[in-house]
Motif scaffolding. Structure first.
Motif, PDB file in Angstrom:
ATOM      1  N   LEU A 109      89.288 -44.467 -41.082  1.00 27.92           N
ATOM      2  CA  LEU A 109      87.946 -45.092 -41.123  1.00 27.92           C
ATOM      3  C   LEU A 109      87.047 -44.519 -40.038  1.00 27.92           C
ATOM      4  N   VAL A 110      87.639 -44.036 -38.937  1.00 27.44           N
ATOM      5  CA  VAL A 110      86.833 -43.377 -37.907  1.00 27.44           C
ATOM      6  C   VAL A 110      86.235 -42.099 -38.523  1.00 27.44           C
ATOM      7  N   GLU A 111      87.086 -41.363 -39.229  1.00 25.03           N
ATOM      8  CA  GLU A 111      86.603 -40.136 -39.876  1.00 25.03           C
ATOM      9  C   GLU A 111      85.534 -40.450 -40.928  1.00 25.03           C
ATOM     10  N   LEU A 112      85.760 -41.511 -41.682  1.00 28.17           N
ATOM     11  CA  LEU A 112      84.776 -41.919 -42.706  1.00 28.17           C
ATOM     12  C   LEU A 112      83.452 -42.292 -42.047  1.00 28.17           C
ATOM     13  N   ALA A 113      83.538 -42.970 -40.891  1.00 27.67           N
ATOM     14  CA  ALA A 113      82.318 -43.367 -40.185  1.00 27.67           C
ATOM     15  C   ALA A 113      81.567 -42.141 -39.657  1.00 27.67           C
ATOM     16  N   VAL A 114      82.302 -41.132 -39.216  1.00 23.52           N
ATOM     17  CA  VAL A 114      81.632 -39.901 -38.752  1.00 23.52           C
ATOM     18  C   VAL A 114      80.839 -39.280 -39.911  1.00 23.52           C
ATOM     19  N   ARG A 115      81.498 -39.229 -41.073  1.00 25.54           N
ATOM     20  CA  ARG A 115      80.790 -38.672 -42.254  1.00 25.54           C
ATOM     21  C   ARG A 115      79.604 -39.555 -42.628  1.00 25.54           C
ATOM     22  N   ALA A 116      79.810 -40.869 -42.546  1.00 24.55           N
ATOM     23  CA  ALA A 116      78.729 -41.794 -42.923  1.00 24.55           C
ATOM     24  C   ALA A 116      77.536 -41.653 -41.982  1.00 24.55           C
ATOM     25  N   ARG A 117      77.826 -41.473 -40.663  1.00 28.67           N
ATOM     26  CA  ARG A 117      76.713 -41.374 -39.693  1.00 28.67           C
ATOM     27  C   ARG A 117      75.833 -40.167 -40.028  1.00 28.67           C
ATOM     28  N   ALA A 118      76.489 -39.030 -40.352  1.00 33.59           N
ATOM     29  CA  ALA A 118      75.724 -37.834 -40.727  1.00 33.59           C
ATOM     30  C   ALA A 118      74.931 -38.095 -42.007  1.00 33.59           C
ATOM     31  N   HIS A 119      75.554 -38.852 -42.902  1.00 34.07           N
ATOM     32  CA  HIS A 119      74.904 -39.147 -44.186  1.00 34.07           C
ATOM     33  C   HIS A 119      73.703 -40.086 -44.005  1.00 34.07           C
ATOM     34  N   ALA A 121      76.449 -45.028 -32.199  1.00 37.40           N
ATOM     35  CA  ALA A 121      76.432 -46.277 -32.976  1.00 37.40           C
ATOM     36  C   ALA A 121      74.997 -46.823 -32.967  1.00 37.40           C
ATOM     37  N   GLY A 122      74.781 -47.969 -33.584  1.00 33.78           N
ATOM     38  CA  GLY A 122      73.448 -48.562 -33.558  1.00 33.78           C
ATOM     39  C   GLY A 122      73.303 -49.637 -34.616  1.00 33.78           C
ATOM     40  N   SER A 123      72.118 -50.227 -34.657  1.00 34.93           N
ATOM     41  CA  SER A 123      71.833 -51.263 -35.656  1.00 34.93           C
ATOM     42  C   SER A 123      71.260 -50.620 -36.909  1.00 34.93           C
ATOM     43  N   ILE A 124      71.835 -50.973 -38.033  1.00 32.95           N
ATOM     44  CA  ILE A 124      71.325 -50.453 -39.318  1.00 32.95           C
ATOM     45  C   ILE A 124      70.131 -51.309 -39.749  1.00 32.95           C
ATOM     46  N   HIS A 125      69.058 -50.661 -40.144  1.00 30.07           N
ATOM     47  CA  HIS A 125      67.867 -51.373 -40.631  1.00 30.07           C
ATOM     48  C   HIS A 125      68.089 -51.689 -42.111  1.00 30.07           C
ATOM     49  N   THR A 126      68.731 -52.820 -42.349  1.00 28.84           N
ATOM     50  CA  THR A 126      69.228 -53.110 -43.699  1.00 28.84           C
ATOM     51  C   THR A 126      68.107 -53.223 -44.747  1.00 28.84           C
ATOM     52  N   ARG A 127      67.012 -53.910 -44.362  1.00 25.66           N
ATOM     53  CA  ARG A 127      65.951 -54.123 -45.367  1.00 25.66           C
ATOM     54  C   ARG A 127      65.326 -52.792 -45.788  1.00 25.66           C
TER      55      ARG A 127
END
Ligand SMILES: Cc1cc2nc3c(=O)[nH]c(=O)nc-3n(C[C@H](O)[C@H](O)[C@H](O)COP(=O)(O)OP(=O)(O)OC[C@H]3O[C@@H](n4cnc5c(N)ncnc54)[C@H](O)[C@@H]3O)c2cc1C
Length: 365
Positions: free
Chosen positions: A59-69, A137-143
């Motif tokens: 999941l760490v690896e998935l999060a790295v890919r997600a952050r770039a995405h 890391a950070g806060s995602i602006h969901t809306r």
């Protein structure tokens, strides 16, 4: 009336929208069925934590890919979607998780002392235990994420409740109150509604339903930056606290990671427990974060759909042309989960490590 397209996506939460967006990008025609307003199921609220810290290194690896995405989405959709304020984690758990994060130089996570901690989050009371800062890391602006993805899909998002799915000779039939859809494949991302729809096509998902409460508190003096916070330390009398900043940094949405058990039909087992969680969130605020006003400015009640192998567990189930996604804490991974679901439809099978047998996101310890 009959609706036809290559793929039906059931649910316009962050996962369904992401999946539909990726499918459209890879050239498939898509219909997103949404019974309510996009983004007002489990994806509701102002913000979510984007973090790399997980027990399962996959999941760490998935999060790295997600952050770039997420950064790619910011370029494509034309708006900031994750704050650049970083994330703080307190307690021993994050020290256990740190080595997996340090495998990726782009994360930049490191242990910090109390001086740096208080300069990053001056609203925090005295604390000198273990602390880690993840600058990416950070806060995602969901809306913003929900609205921009919904806009990009235009009239491919239809306001219909899916009553049932049925495998037919050349694909899937989707039944709604006023329309019937015919599609080559279907992806069920209906949040709390996924298990019931999937059961109708012979897929059993061992999801456990819970109820969750999250309370918002305003910053007293305004904040130039406001990192996300996860507190597993118990230093302030509570463990398993998380907080994400509003997009304008005016407030924290804060909750206990625990949820309250619910039966399959949604009956809450202990009716008073949700009120206790809200009370505890307020008590934590008073003790740990004196830089915030402890009078709540908002409260969000929401459903949690967790898998048996862990709070961050996620999996994709398949029966023929129907794929169904389940798990918890998925917002941060939405771009990569959507990409994976689109790929699964394309190749006709669920890739590793997303099959249920992979138990992606399993707890350790
Ligand atoms: C309070 C709270 C805090 C959280 N914090 C974090 C966090 O900090 N970081 C993180 O990454 N994750 C977090 N999560 C988890 C994350 O928000 C969810 O995992 C994610 O939003 C799930 O999105 P989804 O698209 O799968 O489901 P949903 O957002 O629930 O979307 C499903 C959609 O399907 C629709 N639907 C249901 N049934 C049907 C039907 N029959 N026909 C048509 N439409 C249907 C619903 O109306 C809904 O819009 C948190 C969750 C909660 C509740």
């Amino acid at each position: 009336m009959a609706l036809t397209s290559d793929v039906a996506v059931i649910g316009a939460g962050i996962i369904g929208l992401s999946t539909a967006y990726q499918l459209a990008q890879q050239g498939s025609t898509v219909t997103v069925y949404e019974t309510g307003t996009p983004g007002f199921g489990q994806s509701a609220g102002q913000s979510r934590i984007f973090r790399h810290a997980h027990d399962d290194p996959r999941l760490v690896e998935l999060a790295v890919r997600a952050r770039a995405h997420w950064r790619r989405w910011e370029d494509e959709l034309g708006a900031p979607l994750v704050s650049g304020d970083g994330g703080l984690a307190l307690g021993d758990t994050v020290l256990r998780r740190l080595p997996a994060m340090q495998q990726y130089s782009e994360i930049g996570a490191r242990e910090i002392g109390s001086d740096e901690l208080h300069s990053l989050l001056p609203q925090l009371a005295d604390y000198d235990g273990p602390a880690v800062f993840d600058p990416s890391a950070g806060s995602i602006h969901t809306r913003s994420a929900i609205e921009l993805l919904t806009q990009s899909l235009g009239d491919h998002v239809v306001r219909e409740q899916v009553i049932s799915l049925r495998s037919v000779d050349d694909g899937v039939q989707v039944r709604c109150p006023t329309v019937v859809g015919e599609h080559a494949a279907a992806v069920v991302c209906a949040g709390r509604g996924t298990a019931a729809l999937a059961r109708g096509v012979g897929i059993e998902i061992p999801v456990k339903l819970g109820a969750h409460v999250r309370v918002s508190f305003a910053v007293r003096d305004g904040a130039g930056r406001l990192p996300t916070l996860q507190d597993g330390s118990d230093a302030f009398g509570f463990s398993g606290i998380y907080a994400a900043a509003y997009p304008d940094r005016s407030a924290y949405g804060l909750g206990l990671a625990d949820s309250v058990d619910a039966d399959v039909d949604g009956a809450i087992v202990d009716g008073d427990a949700l009120a206790r969680h809200a009370h505890d969130a307020r008590a934590y605020m008073s003790r740990a974060l004196p830089g915030f006003d402890p009078t709540p400015i908002g409260i969000v009640h929401c459903w949690v759909t967790a898998l048996p192998w862990g709070d961050d567990g996620v999996g994709i189930w398949q029966n023929g042309p129907v794929f169904a996604l389940a798990g918890h804490n998925l917002f941060k991974h939405a771009p990569t989960i959507g990409e994976t679901l689109a790929l699964a439809v394309d190749v006709g099978s669920v890739p590793t490590p997303f099959t249920p047998a992979d138990e992606l996101g399993a707890d350790q310890g």
